[in-house]
Design a protein around this motif. Structure first.
Motif, mmCIF file in Angstrom:
data_model
loop_
_atom_site.group_PDB
_atom_site.id
_atom_site.type_symbol
_atom_site.label_atom_id
_atom_site.label_comp_id
_atom_site.label_asym_id
_atom_site.label_seq_id
_atom_site.Cartn_x
_atom_site.Cartn_y
_atom_site.Cartn_z
ATOM 1 N N LYS A 1 0.873 -1.192 0.000
ATOM 2 C CA LYS A 1 0.000 0.000 0.000
ATOM 3 C C LYS A 1 0.901 1.230 0.000
ATOM 4 O O LYS A 1 2.089 1.143 0.351
ATOM 5 N N ARG A 2 0.327 2.361 -0.367
ATOM 6 C CA ARG A 2 1.076 3.615 -0.310
ATOM 7 C C ARG A 2 1.237 4.008 1.156
ATOM 8 O O ARG A 2 0.247 4.138 1.870
ATOM 9 N N ALA A 3 2.475 4.196 1.602
ATOM 10 C CA ALA A 3 2.730 4.359 3.043
ATOM 11 C C ALA A 3 3.459 5.656 3.381
ATOM 12 O O ALA A 3 4.022 5.779 4.472
ATOM 13 N N LEU A 4 3.433 6.649 2.464
ATOM 14 C CA LEU A 4 4.112 7.916 2.752
ATOM 15 C C LEU A 4 3.521 8.561 4.011
ATOM 16 O O LEU A 4 4.258 9.099 4.842
ATOM 17 N N GLY A 5 2.203 8.495 4.168
ATOM 18 C CA GLY A 5 1.552 9.059 5.348
ATOM 19 C C GLY A 5 2.072 8.431 6.634
ATOM 20 O O GLY A 5 2.396 9.135 7.605
ATOM 21 N N GLU A 6 2.172 7.104 6.648
ATOM 22 C CA GLU A 6 2.664 6.400 7.841
ATOM 23 C C GLU A 6 4.114 6.777 8.137
ATOM 24 O O GLU A 6 4.501 6.931 9.299
ATOM 25 N N LEU A 7 4.915 6.906 7.081
ATOM 26 C CA LEU A 7 6.310 7.313 7.271
ATOM 27 C C LEU A 7 6.380 8.704 7.911
ATOM 28 O O LEU A 7 7.149 8.922 8.857
ATOM 29 N N LEU A 8 5.567 9.630 7.415
ATOM 30 C CA LEU A 8 5.567 10.990 7.969
ATOM 31 C C LEU A 8 5.137 10.980 9.435
ATOM 32 O O LEU A 8 5.728 11.688 10.271
ATOM 33 N N GLU A 9 4.127 10.162 9.766
ATOM 34 C CA GLU A 9 3.670 10.067 11.159
ATOM 35 C C GLU A 9 4.817 9.607 12.071
ATOM 36 O O GLU A 9 4.918 10.043 13.226
ATOM 37 N N ALA A 10 5.662 8.721 11.549
ATOM 38 C CA ALA A 10 6.798 8.228 12.343
ATOM 39 C C ALA A 10 7.915 9.277 12.422
ATOM 40 O O ALA A 10 8.523 9.466 13.486
ATOM 41 N N LEU A 11 8.184 9.971 11.318
ATOM 42 C CA LEU A 11 9.296 10.936 11.291
ATOM 43 C C LEU A 11 9.018 12.175 12.147
ATOM 44 O O LEU A 11 9.953 12.765 12.706
ATOM 45 N N VAL A 12 7.751 12.591 12.242
ATOM 46 C CA VAL A 12 7.463 13.801 13.050
ATOM 47 C C VAL A 12 7.755 13.564 14.530
ATOM 48 O O VAL A 12 7.912 14.524 15.289
ATOM 49 N N LYS A 13 7.869 12.312 14.933
ATOM 50 C CA LYS A 13 8.154 12.001 16.346
ATOM 51 C C LYS A 13 9.655 12.094 16.660
ATOM 52 O O LYS A 13 10.047 12.005 17.830
ATOM 53 N N VAL A 14 10.489 12.230 15.633
ATOM 54 C CA VAL A 14 11.946 12.278 15.862
ATOM 55 C C VAL A 14 12.310 13.615 16.497
ATOM 56 O O VAL A 14 12.081 14.683 15.931
ATOM 57 N N GLU A 15 12.883 13.530 17.691
ATOM 58 C CA GLU A 15 13.239 14.735 18.436
ATOM 59 C C GLU A 15 14.388 15.475 17.739
ATOM 60 O O GLU A 15 15.364 14.855 17.314
ATOM 61 N N GLY A 16 14.264 16.786 17.637
ATOM 62 C CA GLY A 16 15.319 17.589 17.012
ATOM 63 C C GLY A 16 15.012 17.952 15.576
ATOM 64 O O GLY A 16 15.506 18.951 15.061
ATOM 65 N N ILE A 17 14.209 17.135 14.907
ATOM 66 C CA ILE A 17 13.801 17.458 13.534
ATOM 67 C C ILE A 17 12.617 18.419 13.620
ATOM 68 O O ILE A 17 11.609 18.113 14.248
ATOM 69 N N GLU A 18 12.757 19.582 12.987
ATOM 70 C CA GLU A 18 11.707 20.604 13.091
ATOM 71 C C GLU A 18 10.969 20.847 11.778
ATOM 72 O O GLU A 18 9.852 21.345 11.785
ATOM 73 N N TRP A 19 11.618 20.546 10.655
ATOM 74 C CA TRP A 19 10.968 20.683 9.349
ATOM 75 C C TRP A 19 11.150 19.395 8.554
ATOM 76 O O TRP A 19 12.240 18.819 8.542
ATOM 77 N N ILE A 20 10.084 18.975 7.890
ATOM 78 C CA ILE A 20 10.146 17.838 6.958
ATOM 79 C C ILE A 20 9.551 18.321 5.635
ATOM 80 O O ILE A 20 8.424 18.806 5.595
ATOM 81 N N ARG A 21 10.328 18.173 4.572
ATOM 82 C CA ARG A 21 9.940 18.733 3.270
ATOM 83 C C ARG A 21 9.801 17.604 2.243
ATOM 84 O O ARG A 21 10.619 16.676 2.223
ATOM 85 N N LEU A 22 8.773 17.703 1.387
ATOM 86 C CA LEU A 22 8.488 16.633 0.418
ATOM 87 C C LEU A 22 8.903 17.041 -0.998
ATOM 88 O O LEU A 22 8.426 18.048 -1.528
ATOM 89 N N HIS A 23 9.757 16.213 -1.594
ATOM 90 C CA HIS A 23 10.235 16.467 -2.958
ATOM 91 C C HIS A 23 9.875 15.307 -3.887
ATOM 92 O O HIS A 23 10.016 14.147 -3.503
ATOM 93 N N TYR A 24 9.496 15.637 -5.095
ATOM 94 C CA TYR A 24 9.294 14.667 -6.183
ATOM 95 C C TYR A 24 8.112 13.725 -5.935
ATOM 96 O O TYR A 24 8.252 12.518 -5.828
ATOM 97 N N ALA A 25 6.938 14.348 -5.798
ATOM 98 C CA ALA A 25 5.701 13.571 -5.764
ATOM 99 C C ALA A 25 5.205 13.392 -7.196
ATOM 100 O O ALA A 25 5.633 14.105 -8.103
#
Length: 437
Positions: A208-232
């Motif tokens: 299945k397409r899992a970009l959403g699930e990946l983003l949900e996991a990455l936003v929990k990483v402490e210290g990361i403040e911006w996540i940017r999406l390239h090449y959709a």
């Protein structure tokens, strides 16, 4: 005997092409460093190193020419005894290795895009599996690329990437989170997610397409403040991503979605799997779901069979959609692609004129949009100090390709690598000028 060879070997990695290549070079350098090698990235002449690794691009004519010229330059330096060894890797080498070996035999060895262990062996290093996800980053300390998958399953007629990078292979969510945590420990604050096609992420691993699930996991990483999406990709876009973008403050209200064209006849020949109506609706859905989001796109003009009418449809679309950011390229006729079977019937000067015309249109749109920012305050990340300015970006701007925010260093101080609140006091087509508040 050349005295240069008596010195300790130093490996200089030179990267050409896109951010995916930057990532691959960083992985290579991380492995070399772990094997105790002295490694540098694009060092200048006096500190150039005696072993050269050129990571090439094979995408379109201009990029191929740049790669070939770089190989020739270092093959010549080797001939003159200025460097000892030259190795070539990356997309050009993957695609044209037999031709390159024949035409430029003075290179010690050519490697494809999936031959990292063999390249390391040639450089006297071992491939360390335990280093998965660890790299020697070459970008400013505050941002890094995170490659979530390799290769592409799309059938686009003009594109040679599947020839060079193979089928889509996603990295697991667990591996990517671990990599993001390591980058955050090193001070990275912004992750730029890259792939040949972000929206295909997970189909091979999770069915299945899992970009959403990946983003949900990455936003929990402490210290990361911006996540940017390239090449959709516009076909089959996972709409849950927009809901997460709106909800999660860490995910930049920004998306890079290369559309390539909009005239239905061209889209069909390009094998894009979409239409003008569907694409227009998708963009409207984006803006409705995340008001104020910045949309970047790239377009191709001069594709085989593109008529004046097709081009006018594209111009009207650009005018109507008012993209925040855009790149436009003249079509490059690439052998072994599906479109290579078509006649490359738009003259080179017409292609270039059309590209210039689109970019002139976009320049005016960009100027208008930037004027709306004057007087407003934005949270900016400060990438570097250059000349008399500190150079930063808003969440609506990606490094190297988008607007920059320039702050007069004679009047103001901001810390590079950190965020600052910047009030915009002036704007041009592609730059914003601001002061800290």
């Amino acid at each position: 005997m050349r005295t240069k060879s008596l010195k300790k070997n130093k490996i200089n990695v030179i990267t050409l092409g896109c951010s995916k290549n930057v990532y691959d070079s960083e992985v290579l350098m991380g492995q070399l460093k772990a094997s105790g090698k002295d490694v540098t990235h694009e060092a200048k002449a006096e500190d150039e190193g005696n072993i050269i690794v050129i990571n090439t691009c094979g995408f379109i004519d201009n990029a191929k020419a740049e790669s070939v010229n770089m190989i020739l330059e270092y093959a010549d330096k080797k001939e003159k005894g200025l460097v000892d060894k030259v190795f070539v890797t990356g997309c050009l080498s993957e695609r044209y290795r037999p031709d390159l070996e024949k035409e430029i035999p003075n290179v010690d060895q050519y490697f494809g895009t999936t031959e990292l262990p063999a390249l390391l062996k040639a450089l006297g290093a071992d491939y360390k599996h335990e280093l998965l996800g660890e790299r020697l980053t070459t970008t400013p300390k505050n941002y890094a690329y995170l490659k979530i998958s390799e290769g592409c399953d799309r059938p686009c007629s003009f594109c040679a990437i599947p020839l060079m990078r193979g089928k889509n292979v996603s990295q697991t969510i667990e591996k990517l989170v671990k990599e993001a945590e390591g980058l955050a420990r090193d001070g990275v604050k912004e992750l730029i997610l890259i792939a040949q096609d972000l929206t295909y992420y997970g189909l091979d691993l999770y069915k299945k397409r899992a970009l959403g699930e990946l983003l949900e996991a990455l936003v929990k990483v402490e210290g990361i403040e911006w996540i940017r999406l390239h090449y959709a990709f516009p076909t089959g876009f996972p709409m849950d991503v927009l809901e997460i973008m709106k909800r999660e403050p860490k995910i930049c209200n920004y998306i890079d979605i290369p559309l390539q064209h909009i005239a239905d006849s061209v889209l069909k020949s390009m094998r894009r799997g979409t239409t003008q109506e569907k694409t227009t609706q998708l963009l409207k859905d984006f803006r409705a779901a995340v008001p104020g989001m910045a949309i970047r796109t790239t377009l191709i003009v001069g594709y085989p069979g593109e008529t004046e009418e097709d081009f006018n449809i594209l111009k009207d679309f650009v005018q109507e959609m008012k993209f925040d950011r855009m790149g436009c390229f003249a079509y490059s006729h690439e052998e072994n692609t599906h479109a290579f079977l078509l006649e490359d019937d738009v003259p080179a000067d017409v292609k270039q004129d059309r590209a210039n015309e689109i970019m002139e249109l976009q320049s005016q749109i960009s100027w208008d949009l930037n004027q709306e920012k004057v007087g407003k305050t934005f949270r900016c990340i400060i990438d570097r100090k250059e000349g008399g300015h500190f150079v930063g970006r808003t969440e609506f701007d990606s490094p190297d390709v988008d607007n920059e925010v320039l702050i007069d260093a004679a009047k103001h101080y901001v810390k590079t690598g950190d965020f600052a609140m910047i009030k915009i006091i002036e704007a041009t087509e592609f730059d914003l000028y601001g002061e800290p508040v």
